[in-house]
Each structure stands twice: as C-alpha cells, then as structure tokens.
Design a protein around this motif. Structure first.
Motif, PDB file in Angstrom:
ATOM      1  N   LEU A 137       0.813  -1.222   0.000  1.00 51.23           N
ATOM      2  CA  LEU A 137       0.000   0.000   0.000  1.00 51.23           C
ATOM      3  C   LEU A 137       0.846   1.272   0.000  1.00 51.23           C
ATOM      4  CD1 LEU A 137      -2.836  -1.100   2.438  1.00 51.23           C
ATOM      5  CD2 LEU A 137      -3.033  -0.685  -0.028  1.00 51.23           C
ATOM      6  N   SER A 138       2.066   1.185   0.504  1.00 50.43           N
ATOM      7  CA  SER A 138       2.921   2.379   0.520  1.00 50.43           C
ATOM      8  C   SER A 138       3.311   2.817  -0.887  1.00 50.43           C
ATOM      9  CB  SER A 138       4.180   2.151   1.363  1.00 50.43           C
ATOM     10  OG  SER A 138       5.068   1.281   0.717  1.00 50.43           O
ATOM     11  N   TRP A 139       3.127   1.952  -1.854  1.00 48.01           N
ATOM     12  CA  TRP A 139       3.407   2.340  -3.233  1.00 48.01           C
ATOM     13  C   TRP A 139       2.392   3.357  -3.755  1.00 48.01           C
ATOM     14  CZ3 TRP A 139       7.623   1.942  -6.121  1.00 48.01           C
ATOM     15  CH2 TRP A 139       8.641   1.143  -5.615  1.00 48.01           C
ATOM     16  N   LEU A 140       1.358   3.655  -2.959  1.00 45.33           N
ATOM     17  CA  LEU A 140       0.436   4.739  -3.335  1.00 45.33           C
ATOM     18  C   LEU A 140       1.159   6.089  -3.354  1.00 45.33           C
ATOM     19  CD1 LEU A 140      -2.780   3.659  -1.423  1.00 45.33           C
ATOM     20  CD2 LEU A 140      -2.439   3.741  -3.907  1.00 45.33           C
ATOM     21  N   TRP A 141       2.335   6.156  -2.732  1.00 47.83           N
ATOM     22  CA  TRP A 141       3.151   7.364  -2.830  1.00 47.83           C
ATOM     23  C   TRP A 141       3.623   7.582  -4.267  1.00 47.83           C
ATOM     24  CZ3 TRP A 141       4.075  11.006   0.795  1.00 47.83           C
ATOM     25  CH2 TRP A 141       3.845  10.694   2.133  1.00 47.83           C
ATOM     26  N   PHE A 142       3.764   6.497  -5.040  1.00 54.08           N
ATOM     27  CA  PHE A 142       4.365   6.593  -6.371  1.00 54.08           C
ATOM     28  C   PHE A 142       3.497   6.100  -7.516  1.00 54.08           C
ATOM     29  CE2 PHE A 142       7.741   5.787  -3.254  1.00 54.08           C
ATOM     30  CZ  PHE A 142       8.448   6.976  -3.375  1.00 54.08           C
ATOM     31  N   MET A 143       2.600   5.147  -7.264  1.00 48.94           N
ATOM     32  CA  MET A 143       1.872   4.504  -8.359  1.00 48.94           C
ATOM     33  C   MET A 143       0.946   5.427  -9.149  1.00 48.94           C
ATOM     34  SD  MET A 143       3.136   1.663  -8.866  1.00 48.94           S
ATOM     35  CE  MET A 143       2.024   1.086 -10.119  1.00 48.94           C
ATOM     36  N   PRO A 144       0.150   6.302  -8.528  1.00 46.12           N
ATOM     37  CA  PRO A 144      -0.730   7.136  -9.354  1.00 46.12           C
ATOM     38  C   PRO A 144       0.004   7.933 -10.439  1.00 46.12           C
ATOM     39  CG  PRO A 144      -1.467   7.187  -7.090  1.00 46.12           C
ATOM     40  CD  PRO A 144      -0.141   6.465  -7.104  1.00 46.12           C
ATOM     41  N   PRO A 145       1.089   8.651 -10.115  1.00 47.61           N
ATOM     42  CA  PRO A 145       1.772   9.356 -11.209  1.00 47.61           C
ATOM     43  C   PRO A 145       2.447   8.409 -12.207  1.00 47.61           C
ATOM     44  CG  PRO A 145       2.902   9.751  -9.121  1.00 47.61           C
ATOM     45  CD  PRO A 145       1.645   9.005  -8.813  1.00 47.61           C
ATOM     46  N   LEU A 146       2.920   7.251 -11.737  1.00 44.93           N
ATOM     47  CA  LEU A 146       3.537   6.304 -12.669  1.00 44.93           C
ATOM     48  C   LEU A 146       2.511   5.725 -13.636  1.00 44.93           C
ATOM     49  CD1 LEU A 146       5.998   4.388 -10.308  1.00 44.93           C
ATOM     50  CD2 LEU A 146       6.552   6.122 -12.017  1.00 44.93           C
ATOM     51  N   VAL A 147       1.331   5.403 -13.124  1.00 45.74           N
ATOM     52  CA  VAL A 147       0.273   4.858 -13.979  1.00 45.74           C
ATOM     53  C   VAL A 147      -0.197   5.907 -14.990  1.00 45.74           C
ATOM     54  CG1 VAL A 147      -2.118   4.025 -13.981  1.00 45.74           C
ATOM     55  CG2 VAL A 147      -0.471   3.103 -12.342  1.00 45.74           C
ATOM     56  N   VAL A 148      -0.382   7.137 -14.536  1.00 45.54           N
ATOM     57  CA  VAL A 148      -0.803   8.220 -15.443  1.00 45.54           C
ATOM     58  C   VAL A 148       0.267   8.440 -16.512  1.00 45.54           C
ATOM     59  CG1 VAL A 148      -1.245  10.703 -15.576  1.00 45.54           C
ATOM     60  CG2 VAL A 148      -2.344   9.339 -13.798  1.00 45.54           C
ATOM     61  N   SER A 149       1.528   8.450 -16.098  1.00 46.55           N
ATOM     62  CA  SER A 149       2.621   8.649 -17.054  1.00 46.55           C
ATOM     63  C   SER A 149       2.655   7.538 -18.091  1.00 46.55           C
ATOM     64  CB  SER A 149       3.961   8.694 -16.319  1.00 46.55           C
ATOM     65  OG  SER A 149       3.973   9.748 -15.412  1.00 46.55           O
ATOM     66  N   TRP A 150       2.464   6.309 -17.631  1.00 44.09           N
ATOM     67  CA  TRP A 150       2.462   5.165 -18.551  1.00 44.09           C
ATOM     68  C   TRP A 150       1.263   5.232 -19.484  1.00 44.09           C
ATOM     69  CZ3 TRP A 150      -1.132   1.073 -18.658  1.00 44.09           C
ATOM     70  CH2 TRP A 150      -0.814   0.055 -19.543  1.00 44.09           C
TER      71      TRP A 150
END
Length: 173
Positions: A105-118
């Motif tokens: 769950l701590s990957w919520l710090w990074f996943m939203p911008p990574l998913v949007v970027s992808w």
C-alpha cells in the motif's frame, strides 16, 4: 502532535514524518547500489538498459524484504533516527503479513503518477514532475485522517507513533 485516544500514543508531526521519509530515501540509495551490483553480477548485465524490467522487479522485492523486515521489528533505520515507530491499531508490533500489506500500500506514494505517465506515454521528465506534485498531495491528505495518519497506514491497519528511546540508568563513574 495528535494524541490517539486508543492507546495514548502521540502521532508524529507531518514535518517529522516527511523528514524521516526523506532520510529513508537517502538510505535507500545504499540499498539500491548493493542490490543493483548484486543483480548485475548475478545476471552478467553489462549495459544498464539490459534486463531493466527484471532489475526493477528485483529491486521491488529487495525493498519489500528491507521494509517488511524492519517494520515487523518496529522501526527502520531512519525511523530510529527520527524516533518514529510503526504499530498496529492497538499499539502492538505489527506482523510480517501486516508489514507486507503496508509495503504494497505504501506504493500509493508513487503509483498514481507512474500509472498516469504510462497511460499517456509521458516522457520521464514530465513523469518526474507529476510524481513531485503527487507526493506532497498524498502527504497533505493525512491532515484529513482523524488521527492525522497517512492513508496507506489506515488501509493497512497500521499507524506511526512517536517512540522516544528508553533511558538506561547511568552508571556512576
């Protein structure tokens, strides 16, 4: 500082938690260096772009081992420095299973911008700007939690509390 009503534990300030977070990132450079060297040696990778996805997966696992191990013991090295401890809702040490859930769950710090970027095929520079914008937003969202905890902690059933070091009695000289 917020005092939690369930166990009278003090929630560290957002500033202190973010300072700890930044220090943790600094310490992770060493972990990345050692793990990256190990991966390159074991896989005989000569070019940094070869086996990139495999190396990212390897680092994800190594980070998981690092955080799950230390969180199950209560603190990472950075958390010890900043006198912060991770506990469950009742103030007890968390299990490895809960630590693993917190890690994912701590990957919520990074996943939203990574998913949007992808999804939009953004170049690395724009992805970095997006991530640098999202991280403070995610941190500030803790202000809306009743105990001022990060939302990934609330979802994992964990919380961060102030943990002052125990004082041992001084021996006379």
């Amino acid at each position: 500082m917020i005092v939690d009503s369930t166990s009278h534990a003090v929630t560290p300030s957002l500033r202190r938690r973010m300072a700890c977070w930044m220090y943790e990132g600094l310490l992770m450079f060493g972990v990345v260096f050692i793990a990256g060297y190990l991966f390159s040696a074991l896989s005989q990778t000569r070019n940094a772009m070869d086996n990139r996805h495999a190396q990212q997966a390897f680092l994800f696992v190594v980070f998981g081992i690092y955080f799950v191990w230390f969180w199950a013991k209560g603190q990472t090295l950075a958390m010890k420095t900043w006198n912060i401890r991770v506990v469950d809702k009742h103030g007890a040490r968390i299990t490895q299973k809960r630590a693993l859930l917190r890690y994912v769950l701590s990957w919520l710090w990074f996943m939203p911008p990574l998913v949007v970027s992808w999804a939009f095929g953004l170049p690395a520079r724009e992805a970095a700007v997006l991530a640098l914008g999202w991280i403070p937003i995610w941190a500030i969202l803790a202000r809306f939690h009743p105990e001022r905890q990060f939302w990934h902690d609330a979802m994992a059933g964990t919380r961060l509390v102030t943990s002052l070091p125990s004082r041992s009695p001084r021996k006379p000289a």
